[in-house]
Write a protein that holds these residues in place. Sequence first.
Motif, PDB file in Angstrom:
ATOM      1  N   ILE A 159     -36.937  12.474  29.710  1.00 17.60           N
ATOM      2  CA  ILE A 159     -36.839  11.241  30.512  1.00 17.60           C
ATOM      3  C   ILE A 159     -35.509  10.549  30.254  1.00 17.60           C
ATOM      4  O   ILE A 159     -34.853  10.061  31.177  1.00 17.60           O
ATOM      5  CB  ILE A 159     -38.017  10.310  30.180  1.00 17.60           C
ATOM      6  CG1 ILE A 159     -39.338  10.927  30.672  1.00 17.60           C
ATOM      7  CG2 ILE A 159     -37.821   8.938  30.816  1.00 17.60           C
ATOM      8  CD1 ILE A 159     -40.558  10.132  30.282  1.00 17.60           C
ATOM      9  N   TRP A 160     -35.063  10.525  28.965  1.00 16.23           N
ATOM     10  CA  TRP A 160     -33.789   9.909  28.627  1.00 16.23           C
ATOM     11  C   TRP A 160     -32.632  10.667  29.277  1.00 16.23           C
ATOM     12  O   TRP A 160     -31.704  10.054  29.822  1.00 16.23           O
ATOM     13  CB  TRP A 160     -33.649   9.892  27.109  1.00 16.23           C
ATOM     14  CG  TRP A 160     -32.350   9.330  26.622  1.00 16.23           C
ATOM     15  CD1 TRP A 160     -31.300  10.013  26.099  1.00 16.23           C
ATOM     16  CD2 TRP A 160     -31.957   7.952  26.609  1.00 16.23           C
ATOM     17  NE1 TRP A 160     -30.287   9.164  25.765  1.00 16.23           N
ATOM     18  CE2 TRP A 160     -30.655   7.886  26.063  1.00 16.23           C
ATOM     19  CE3 TRP A 160     -32.576   6.772  27.009  1.00 16.23           C
ATOM     20  CZ2 TRP A 160     -29.973   6.685  25.915  1.00 16.23           C
ATOM     21  CZ3 TRP A 160     -31.888   5.584  26.853  1.00 16.23           C
ATOM     22  CH2 TRP A 160     -30.610   5.541  26.322  1.00 16.23           C
ATOM     23  N   ILE A 161     -32.684  12.003  29.229  1.00 16.48           N
ATOM     24  CA  ILE A 161     -31.620  12.798  29.845  1.00 16.48           C
ATOM     25  C   ILE A 161     -31.588  12.583  31.352  1.00 16.48           C
ATOM     26  O   ILE A 161     -30.512  12.428  31.960  1.00 16.48           O
ATOM     27  CB  ILE A 161     -31.829  14.294  29.503  1.00 16.48           C
ATOM     28  CG1 ILE A 161     -31.625  14.527  28.002  1.00 16.48           C
ATOM     29  CG2 ILE A 161     -30.866  15.166  30.306  1.00 16.48           C
ATOM     30  CD1 ILE A 161     -31.925  15.944  27.558  1.00 16.48           C
ATOM     31  N   LEU A 162     -32.771  12.566  31.982  1.00 22.08           N
ATOM     32  CA  LEU A 162     -32.826  12.335  33.428  1.00 22.08           C
ATOM     33  C   LEU A 162     -32.258  10.962  33.784  1.00 22.08           C
ATOM     34  O   LEU A 162     -31.538  10.813  34.787  1.00 22.08           O
ATOM     35  CB  LEU A 162     -34.277  12.448  33.908  1.00 22.08           C
ATOM     36  CG  LEU A 162     -34.519  12.220  35.410  1.00 22.08           C
ATOM     37  CD1 LEU A 162     -33.753  13.248  36.231  1.00 22.08           C
ATOM     38  CD2 LEU A 162     -36.002  12.283  35.727  1.00 22.08           C
ATOM     39  N   GLY A 163     -32.549   9.955  32.947  1.00 22.00           N
ATOM     40  CA  GLY A 163     -32.000   8.625  33.199  1.00 22.00           C
ATOM     41  C   GLY A 163     -30.487   8.607  33.111  1.00 22.00           C
ATOM     42  O   GLY A 163     -29.811   7.976  33.932  1.00 22.00           O
ATOM     43  N   LEU A 164     -29.929   9.325  32.119  1.00 25.51           N
ATOM     44  CA  LEU A 164     -28.470   9.388  31.992  1.00 25.51           C
ATOM     45  C   LEU A 164     -27.835  10.085  33.194  1.00 25.51           C
ATOM     46  O   LEU A 164     -26.786   9.656  33.697  1.00 25.51           O
ATOM     47  CB  LEU A 164     -28.096  10.114  30.695  1.00 25.51           C
ATOM     48  CG  LEU A 164     -28.397   9.375  29.388  1.00 25.51           C
ATOM     49  CD1 LEU A 164     -28.025  10.233  28.200  1.00 25.51           C
ATOM     50  CD2 LEU A 164     -27.639   8.046  29.332  1.00 25.51           C
ATOM     51  N   VAL A 165     -28.464  11.169  33.663  1.00 24.63           N
ATOM     52  CA  VAL A 165     -27.925  11.886  34.816  1.00 24.63           C
ATOM     53  C   VAL A 165     -27.935  11.000  36.061  1.00 24.63           C
ATOM     54  O   VAL A 165     -26.947  10.931  36.809  1.00 24.63           O
ATOM     55  CB  VAL A 165     -28.727  13.190  35.055  1.00 24.63           C
ATOM     56  CG1 VAL A 165     -28.323  13.836  36.372  1.00 24.63           C
ATOM     57  CG2 VAL A 165     -28.506  14.163  33.902  1.00 24.63           C
ATOM     58  N   LEU A 166     -29.044  10.317  36.294  1.00 21.19           N
ATOM     59  CA  LEU A 166     -29.129   9.426  37.460  1.00 21.19           C
ATOM     60  C   LEU A 166     -28.108   8.290  37.366  1.00 21.19           C
ATOM     61  O   LEU A 166     -27.485   7.913  38.370  1.00 21.19           O
ATOM     62  CB  LEU A 166     -30.551   8.860  37.573  1.00 21.19           C
ATOM     63  CG  LEU A 166     -31.652   9.875  37.900  1.00 21.19           C
ATOM     64  CD1 LEU A 166     -33.014   9.193  37.912  1.00 21.19           C
ATOM     65  CD2 LEU A 166     -31.389  10.550  39.234  1.00 21.19           C
ATOM     66  N   PHE A 167     -27.927   7.751  36.158  1.00 25.01           N
ATOM     67  CA  PHE A 167     -26.945   6.685  35.986  1.00 25.01           C
ATOM     68  C   PHE A 167     -25.527   7.197  36.242  1.00 25.01           C
ATOM     69  O   PHE A 167     -24.701   6.503  36.849  1.00 25.01           O
ATOM     70  CB  PHE A 167     -27.047   6.111  34.575  1.00 25.01           C
ATOM     71  CG  PHE A 167     -26.058   5.014  34.298  1.00 25.01           C
ATOM     72  CD1 PHE A 167     -26.251   3.746  34.807  1.00 25.01           C
ATOM     73  CD2 PHE A 167     -24.928   5.261  33.522  1.00 25.01           C
ATOM     74  CE1 PHE A 167     -25.341   2.734  34.561  1.00 25.01           C
ATOM     75  CE2 PHE A 167     -24.010   4.256  33.274  1.00 25.01           C
ATOM     76  CZ  PHE A 167     -24.221   2.985  33.785  1.00 25.01           C
ATOM     77  N   GLY A 168     -25.244   8.450  35.795  1.00 23.11           N
ATOM     78  CA  GLY A 168     -23.919   9.023  36.050  1.00 23.11           C
ATOM     79  C   GLY A 168     -23.670   9.236  37.530  1.00 23.11           C
ATOM     80  O   GLY A 168     -22.572   8.950  38.035  1.00 23.11           O
ATOM     81  N   ILE A 169     -24.677   9.735  38.246  1.00 25.58           N
ATOM     82  CA  ILE A 169     -24.527   9.941  39.692  1.00 25.58           C
ATOM     83  C   ILE A 169     -24.316   8.605  40.405  1.00 25.58           C
ATOM     84  O   ILE A 169     -23.476   8.479  41.302  1.00 25.58           O
ATOM     85  CB  ILE A 169     -25.759  10.686  40.249  1.00 25.58           C
ATOM     86  CG1 ILE A 169     -25.832  12.105  39.661  1.00 25.58           C
ATOM     87  CG2 ILE A 169     -25.708  10.752  41.769  1.00 25.58           C
ATOM     88  CD1 ILE A 169     -27.086  12.848  40.050  1.00 25.58           C
ATOM     89  N   TYR A 170     -25.086   7.601  39.989  1.00 27.21           N
ATOM     90  CA  TYR A 170     -24.941   6.273  40.594  1.00 27.21           C
ATOM     91  C   TYR A 170     -23.539   5.709  40.351  1.00 27.21           C
ATOM     92  O   TYR A 170     -22.906   5.155  41.266  1.00 27.21           O
ATOM     93  CB  TYR A 170     -26.007   5.342  40.016  1.00 27.21           C
ATOM     94  CG  TYR A 170     -25.831   3.897  40.412  1.00 27.21           C
ATOM     95  CD1 TYR A 170     -26.210   3.448  41.676  1.00 27.21           C
ATOM     96  CD2 TYR A 170     -25.282   2.976  39.514  1.00 27.21           C
ATOM     97  CE1 TYR A 170     -26.048   2.126  42.041  1.00 27.21           C
ATOM     98  CE2 TYR A 170     -25.118   1.657  39.876  1.00 27.21           C
ATOM     99  CZ  TYR A 170     -25.502   1.226  41.133  1.00 27.21           C
ATOM    100  OH  TYR A 170     -25.342  -0.086  41.484  1.00 27.21           O
ATOM    101  N   SER A 171     -23.035   5.866  39.136  1.00 26.54           N
ATOM    102  CA  SER A 171     -21.695   5.364  38.820  1.00 26.54           C
ATOM    103  C   SER A 171     -20.634   6.086  39.643  1.00 26.54           C
ATOM    104  O   SER A 171     -19.677   5.464  40.133  1.00 26.54           O
ATOM    105  CB  SER A 171     -21.422   5.534  37.321  1.00 26.54           C
ATOM    106  OG  SER A 171     -22.371   4.832  36.545  1.00 26.54           O
ATOM    107  N   LEU A 172     -20.777   7.405  39.822  1.00 24.91           N
ATOM    108  CA  LEU A 172     -19.815   8.171  40.604  1.00 24.91           C
ATOM    109  C   LEU A 172     -19.807   7.719  42.059  1.00 24.91           C
ATOM    110  O   LEU A 172     -18.735   7.539  42.680  1.00 24.91           O
ATOM    111  CB  LEU A 172     -20.142   9.661  40.511  1.00 24.91           C
ATOM    112  CG  LEU A 172     -19.222  10.616  41.280  1.00 24.91           C
ATOM    113  CD1 LEU A 172     -17.785  10.510  40.770  1.00 24.91           C
ATOM    114  CD2 LEU A 172     -19.731  12.051  41.165  1.00 24.91           C
TER     115      LEU A 172
END
Length: 218
Positions: A159-172
Amino acid sequence: MRACWMFMILLSCRLPHATESLRICKNQLNIDCVPVNGNVSVPCPEFEGEDVTFELLKDDKVIYNLTCKPDGNNTSLCKPPYTRVGVEHHQKKENKSVSFMLTGVNASSYGIYRCDRIITYPPPLTTVQSTLWILVLVEGHQCSKPKPDGDQNNGFLWIWILGLVLFGIYSLIVTIIASIIWVKWRRSDSQSDYMNTKPKATRNRKKRAFQNPIPRHF
């Protein structure tokens, strides 16, 4: 019928004048989530008297019994009148305790179990209900046991990894949109500066005619 009986048990904890046989709220109710083919122990009241019968009840119905009589050595010998698949009895002579063991639990084992003690001798005939009730739930049917801590930690990690990935995509995405807006703004600003610095044409400008000098005669 089972659902109605369970409802009456739950209702008995609410009604002050419910029958004694349904007063589980005054007793101890243990809930066991048992895996398929697992075992459950149902303890009985303490051993008293000479001739004693222990009854195993499921949903307030007797499904098995055990008769205990003196064996001449100041102890009692307990023997069931018949055998039943899925039920065993255990006797500890040192502390005079008896219990039933449910073996090979399956989906049909779901229910509330207890053990009653009936003293047949010496008189009078007395019946004592166990203060411990066992609600048997079968894993995968009426209940599910929590996962081990390792599985829970792995779940939180994913869940933590998925949250980081989603946050990275959102930032991009936000960065790309901001860059496009900035480029458009710069182009618009450059065009405005060019229009402001371009000299304006003079309005209502009169054309002056070329005049030849008039010769003077002396």
